[in-house]
Design a protein around this motif. Structure first.
Motif, short mmCIF file in Angstrom:
data_model
loop_
_atom_site.label_atom_id
_atom_site.label_comp_id
_atom_site.label_asym_id
_atom_site.label_seq_id
_atom_site.Cartn_x
_atom_site.Cartn_y
_atom_site.Cartn_z
N UNK A 70 0.86 -0.94 0.00
CA UNK A 70 -0.07 -0.03 -0.01
C UNK A 70 0.99 1.42 -0.13
N UNK A 71 0.68 2.47 -0.69
CA UNK A 71 1.68 3.31 -1.10
C UNK A 71 0.51 4.44 -1.38
N UNK A 72 1.00 5.56 -0.67
CA UNK A 72 0.22 6.98 -0.43
C UNK A 72 1.05 7.80 -1.02
N UNK A 78 7.76 0.40 -9.87
CA UNK A 78 7.31 -1.07 -10.24
C UNK A 78 8.21 -1.82 -9.00
N UNK A 79 7.19 -3.06 -8.69
CA UNK A 79 7.45 -3.89 -7.87
C UNK A 79 7.86 -5.25 -8.28
N UNK A 80 8.85 -5.91 -7.54
CA UNK A 80 9.45 -6.81 -7.96
C UNK A 80 9.32 -7.99 -6.61
N UNK A 81 9.12 -9.24 -6.92
CA UNK A 81 8.88 -10.49 -5.89
C UNK A 81 10.07 -11.45 -6.25
N UNK A 82 11.03 -11.67 -5.38
CA UNK A 82 12.02 -12.66 -5.53
C UNK A 82 11.94 -13.50 -4.66
N UNK A 83 12.28 -15.11 -5.03
CA UNK A 83 12.12 -16.05 -4.04
C UNK A 83 13.56 -16.62 -4.06
N UNK A 93 2.73 -1.12 -11.07
CA UNK A 93 2.21 -0.16 -10.00
C UNK A 93 2.78 -0.57 -8.60
N UNK A 94 2.99 0.51 -7.81
CA UNK A 94 3.55 0.33 -6.37
C UNK A 94 2.26 -0.22 -5.62
N UNK A 95 1.21 0.37 -5.49
CA UNK A 95 0.10 -0.29 -4.90
C UNK A 95 -0.28 -1.48 -5.44
N UNK A 96 -0.04 -2.55 -4.92
CA UNK A 96 -0.42 -3.99 -5.67
C UNK A 96 -0.44 -5.08 -4.70
N UNK A 97 -1.05 -6.38 -5.14
CA UNK A 97 -1.03 -7.39 -4.59
C UNK A 97 -0.24 -8.49 -5.38
N UNK A 98 0.73 -8.85 -4.88
CA UNK A 98 1.58 -9.95 -5.73
C UNK A 98 1.07 -11.42 -4.95
#
Length: 124
Positions: A70-72, A78-83, A93-98
């Motif tokens: 959540x970003x205000x 951009x948002x990246x998810x790494x495992x 987008x910054x406000x997101x759900x991955x």
């Protein structure tokens, strides 16, 4: 004098309420992800020396198995998810759900904008 003091107290209470409402909230069935934020100066290469406050919150939602951000603010990013160092998901987008895969390991969330980068880790 009493009117002035009452006015000052009322203004301070309104200011505290506004500050509390401006912070994004996390759901009760979640685990927070501490984000480390680094700001970059557009004029020179390098980092700012003064701390900054960016109103961004990341958390793992256990109920639906997602990492929510959540970003205000005004910035685009951009948002990246790494495992375990491998790219797993991305959002423009910054406000997101991955969506988090059903795999255990160290997850890294990285938010990249033109002027700042935020990153955090969570072990699942």
């Amino acid at each position: 004098m009493k009117k002035l003091l009452s006015l000052i107290i009322a203004v301070m209470m309104l200011a505290f309420q506004a500050a509390a409402q401006g912070t994004p909230k996390t759901p009760s069935s979640s685990q927070g992800i501490k984000l480390e934020i680094t700001q970059y100066n557009n004029d020179t290469t390098g980092r700012h020396r003064t701390p900054m406050h960016i109103n961004v919150v990341a958390f793992y939602n256990e109920e639906i198995n997602t990492i929510d951000i959540s970003y205000d603010g005004e910035a685009d990013g951009e948002v990246y998810l790494y495992l375990n160092g491998n790219a797993m998901d991305y959002s423009p987008e910054i406000t997101t759900s991955l969506q988090v895969p059903s795999m255990h390991g160290l997850y890294q969330v990285m938010i990249i904008t033109e002027t700042w980068i935020a990153q955090g880790y969570i072990q699942l």
